[in-house]
Design a protein around this motif. Structure first.
Motif, short mmCIF file in Angstrom:
data_model
loop_
_atom_site.label_atom_id
_atom_site.label_comp_id
_atom_site.label_asym_id
_atom_site.label_seq_id
_atom_site.Cartn_x
_atom_site.Cartn_y
_atom_site.Cartn_z
N LEU A 1 0.82 -1.21 0.00
CA LEU A 1 0.00 0.00 0.00
C LEU A 1 0.86 1.26 0.00
O LEU A 1 0.51 2.26 -0.64
CB LEU A 1 -0.94 -0.01 1.21
CG LEU A 1 -2.06 -1.06 1.14
CD1 LEU A 1 -2.71 -1.23 2.51
CD2 LEU A 1 -3.11 -0.68 0.11
N ASP A 2 1.98 1.23 0.70
CA ASP A 2 2.90 2.38 0.67
C ASP A 2 3.41 2.62 -0.75
O ASP A 2 3.50 3.77 -1.21
CB ASP A 2 4.07 2.14 1.62
CG ASP A 2 3.70 2.32 3.09
OD1 ASP A 2 2.66 2.95 3.37
OD2 ASP A 2 4.44 1.81 3.95
N ASN A 3 3.75 1.53 -1.44
CA ASN A 3 4.22 1.68 -2.83
C ASN A 3 3.10 2.18 -3.74
O ASN A 3 3.33 3.02 -4.62
CB ASN A 3 4.76 0.34 -3.34
CG ASN A 3 6.10 -0.03 -2.72
OD1 ASN A 3 6.68 0.75 -1.97
ND2 ASN A 3 6.60 -1.21 -3.02
N LEU A 4 1.89 1.66 -3.52
CA LEU A 4 0.75 2.11 -4.32
C LEU A 4 0.49 3.60 -4.09
O LEU A 4 0.18 4.34 -5.03
CB LEU A 4 -0.49 1.29 -3.95
CG LEU A 4 -1.79 1.66 -4.68
CD1 LEU A 4 -1.65 1.42 -6.18
CD2 LEU A 4 -2.97 0.85 -4.12
N ASP A 5 0.63 4.03 -2.86
CA ASP A 5 0.45 5.46 -2.52
C ASP A 5 1.37 6.34 -3.37
O ASP A 5 0.94 7.35 -3.93
CB ASP A 5 0.75 5.64 -1.03
CG ASP A 5 0.31 6.99 -0.48
OD1 ASP A 5 0.26 7.95 -1.27
OD2 ASP A 5 0.03 7.08 0.71
N LYS A 6 2.62 5.94 -3.49
CA LYS A 6 3.58 6.72 -4.30
C LYS A 6 3.21 6.69 -5.78
O LYS A 6 3.33 7.71 -6.49
CB LYS A 6 4.98 6.16 -4.10
CG LYS A 6 5.50 6.29 -2.67
CD LYS A 6 6.81 5.53 -2.47
CE LYS A 6 7.24 5.55 -1.01
NZ LYS A 6 8.43 4.68 -0.77
N LEU A 7 2.74 5.54 -6.24
CA LEU A 7 2.41 5.40 -7.66
C LEU A 7 1.17 6.21 -8.03
O LEU A 7 0.99 6.59 -9.20
CB LEU A 7 2.18 3.92 -7.99
CG LEU A 7 3.43 3.03 -7.93
CD1 LEU A 7 3.03 1.56 -7.96
CD2 LEU A 7 4.36 3.36 -9.10
N LEU A 8 0.31 6.51 -7.06
CA LEU A 8 -0.92 7.26 -7.33
C LEU A 8 -0.71 8.78 -7.22
O LEU A 8 -1.67 9.54 -7.35
CB LEU A 8 -2.02 6.84 -6.36
CG LEU A 8 -2.72 5.52 -6.64
CD1 LEU A 8 -3.62 5.13 -5.47
CD2 LEU A 8 -3.54 5.59 -7.93
N SER A 9 0.50 9.21 -6.99
CA SER A 9 0.79 10.62 -6.76
C SER A 9 0.11 11.51 -7.81
O SER A 9 0.24 11.27 -9.02
CB SER A 9 2.30 10.86 -6.80
OG SER A 9 2.59 12.21 -6.57
N GLY A 10 -0.64 12.50 -7.34
CA GLY A 10 -1.34 13.40 -8.23
C GLY A 10 -2.76 12.97 -8.58
O GLY A 10 -3.52 13.74 -9.19
#
Length: 559
Positions: A327-336
């Motif tokens: 989920l932390d990685n997904l958070d970064k990938l969803l930036s913006g």
């Protein structure tokens, strides 16, 4: 001359090394040396809590696991002592609680004789645990205990069982106990798969997160809260994932809980979604045939373990790994990323529906009993965000699961996989042992209360700071009754008879209170929460609205 080390000492050494703080159980001749070793005066031994029934002991170990993240431990003697553990182990395995039960056994030479209290313990426990083993060599105790702890904490947390024959418990052990080893660790799901998931969320018109109990541990909950904070993604909780959405994000991300009957706001939102991302969801919490009845939903499964595939749950992708890291990685990938405007408008309508469902549309018919929503509202006013609330199974649990707000994970505890009666009081007792500075709330029906009510004696003995509120409908198994009435001409087998709950509580040394009329509900509850020690409150409740709980099912997609 070095002190002799017995089999029991090796078992206790393992408990210490795995940082077990509390152990629950009842002694017996086949396992008494283990109890002697537990209470030998060693400073860092786990504290032993002697209970009134082995089933309550295993429930307490389950609550210890759910509240601490560690493995909860129960000890019982051979034969019926071990037999009484089965319901709790079954519940722990079904509901993702890491529990280790240590059961006494006859001497090895008597294992295949018709001997007093001889029973095939591991054969009984194998189908309902992650691990079941009987120790045949005293020199192997340490390794079997290590493997049992490891199995309880696997990708699917659950029960483990170790059978300890009396002569192994009593044997002198020469082998040095194993050191503590850190358990196996997962990494995040594959980065390529997470990138694809981020793309799917970005392209979806109405993405929704359906979060289950494996998404409710502290680390995963923190990662999920970051996603909510950054992107305002809508979240639907299962009953055991209650509390994932914090108070400050309730107005943007909370869309209720789902379970049992397909007629909640969360059900309607899931049906309208074009992308459902399940996080730590287990089908035993709420079967896919309910929330995906038509089989049209596009599902992505994010979990610690592979999904169980069925006709209504066929994820397009399975992303297996450490949930918090994924989920932390997904958070970064969803930036913006931002939710589409149309989704925000639709979610606002669902939010209004959620608010409306908490309102009482009809008062109690007889003026002597309290409406379930009035009880929920009154309880809500007595607690804060740190209050741990345990809920038994019965009609009251449906009302609580749907309407009682909770803002921290694992602060509203209920048995939803097995729907096991009798858990509320033992669970509340453990919460009080772990947090003596807090007032703990247990919510129970009059039927479920009698399953474990004898533990009031244990609660009084330890002067536990808890309030137990009994929703009393006059001696009926009402959750069964109203569903039978929906299916048959008349209900059967649902009357067990009334009990004077106040006198029952006082007979154990607890404080007993009763709400004699609905207008007194808040006043009596306020008094209960201000009273020291265990308090039992008898609340006559109006269940005439219960059939509405199963009404207006969502029968078709809401596109």
């Amino acid at each position: 001359m070095p002190k002799k080390m017995y089999g029991a000492d090796v078992v206790v050494d393992s408990l210490r090394k795995h940082h077990v703080g509390l152990v629950f159980g009842i002694p017996g001749a086949k396992i008494d040396r283990l109890f002697e070793s537990l209470e030998d005066g060693t400073a860092n031994n786990p504290k032993l809590i002697v209970t009134r029934h082995e089933q309550n002991a295993i429930f307490m170990a389950q609550a210890y696991a759910r509240l601490t993240g560690k493995t909860g431990v129960t000890i019982a003697t051979s034969g019926p002592g071990v037999g009484n553990l089965t319901t709790g182990l079954m519940t722990a395995s079904a509901e993702g609680d890491a529990v280790l039960a240590i059961g006494g056994q006859v001497q090895r030479k008597d294992l295949h004789r018709a001997t007093h209290q001889s029973a095939p313990s591991t054969m009984i426990m194998s189908p309902i645990t992650n691990y079941a083993a009987e120790i045949q060599d005293p020199e192997n105790i340490s390794e079997i205990m290590a493997n049992a702890f490891e199995a309880s904490q696997g990708p699917r947390h659950g029960g483990a069982f170790v059978s300890l024959p009396q002569d192994v418990d009593d044997a002198v052990v020469k082998q040095e106990p194993l050191p503590y080893y850190n358990g196996a660790q997962q990494g995040p799901a594959a980065q390529q798969a997470l990138c694809h998931l981020a793309t799917l969320i970005s392209q979806a018109k109405l993405p929704v997160l359906l979060v289950g109990f494996r998404g409710a541990d502290d680390r995963t909950a923190a990662a999920l809260r970051n996603l909510m904070k950054h992107y305002h993604l809508p979240v639907v909780e299962t009953y055991q994932a209650a509390g994932l959405v914090p108070r400050e994000l309730e107005h943007v991300s909370y869309f209720g809980r789902v379970g049992l009957f397909r007629n909640q706001v969360g059900d309607r939102l899931l049906s309208a979604s074009d992308l459902v991302v399940t996080v730590g969801y287990d089908p035993i919490e709420y079967e896919p045939r309910n929330w995906n009845k038509e089989g049209h939903l596009r599902i992505i499964d994010l979990d610690t373990t592979a999904a169980q595939i069925d006709n209504n749950f066929q994820p397009e992708m399975q992303l297996v790994g450490d949930l918090a890291e994924s989920l932390d990685n997904l958070d970064k990938l969803l930036s913006g990323y931002q939710l589409p405007n149309d989704a925000t408008k639709r979610l606002a309508k669902f939010r209004q529906e959620l608010i409306q469902e908490d309102k009482i549309d009809k008062p109690s018919a007889n003026g002597k009993t309290s409406h379930p929503l009035a009880v929920v509202e009154a309880l809500q006013k007595q607690v804060n965000d740190d209050t741990i609330v345990t809920v038994d199974v019965g009609s009251h649990y449906i009302w609580m699961a749907r309407h009682f707000r909770c803002y921290k994970p694992r602060h509203l505890l209920m048995s939803n996989g097995m729907q096991t009666l009798g858990v509320a009081l033992p669970w509340a007792m453990v919460a009080s042992l772990l947090h003596p500075e807090r007032k703990i709330l247990a919510v129970c029906g009059d039927g479920g209360f009698l399953y474990s009510g004898a533990e009031l004696a244990t609660a009084v003995a330890h002067h536990l700071n808890l309030v137990m509120v009994i929703w009393n409908d006059g001696g009926h198994y009402d959750m069964v009754r109203f569903q039978e009435e929906l299916k048959y001409d008349k209900p059967a087998g649902i009357k067990f008879g009334e009990v004077n709950i106040v006198k029952y509580a006082k007979s154990f040394g607890a404080t007993g209170l009763r709400v004699d009329q609905p207008a007194d509900l808040s006043k009596v509850l306020k008094k209960a929460f201000a009273t020291d020690g265990p308090v039992v409150v008898d609340v006559p409740v109006d269940y005439s609205h219960n059939k509405e709980l199963a009404a207006s099912l969502v029968d078709s997609a809401l596109g």
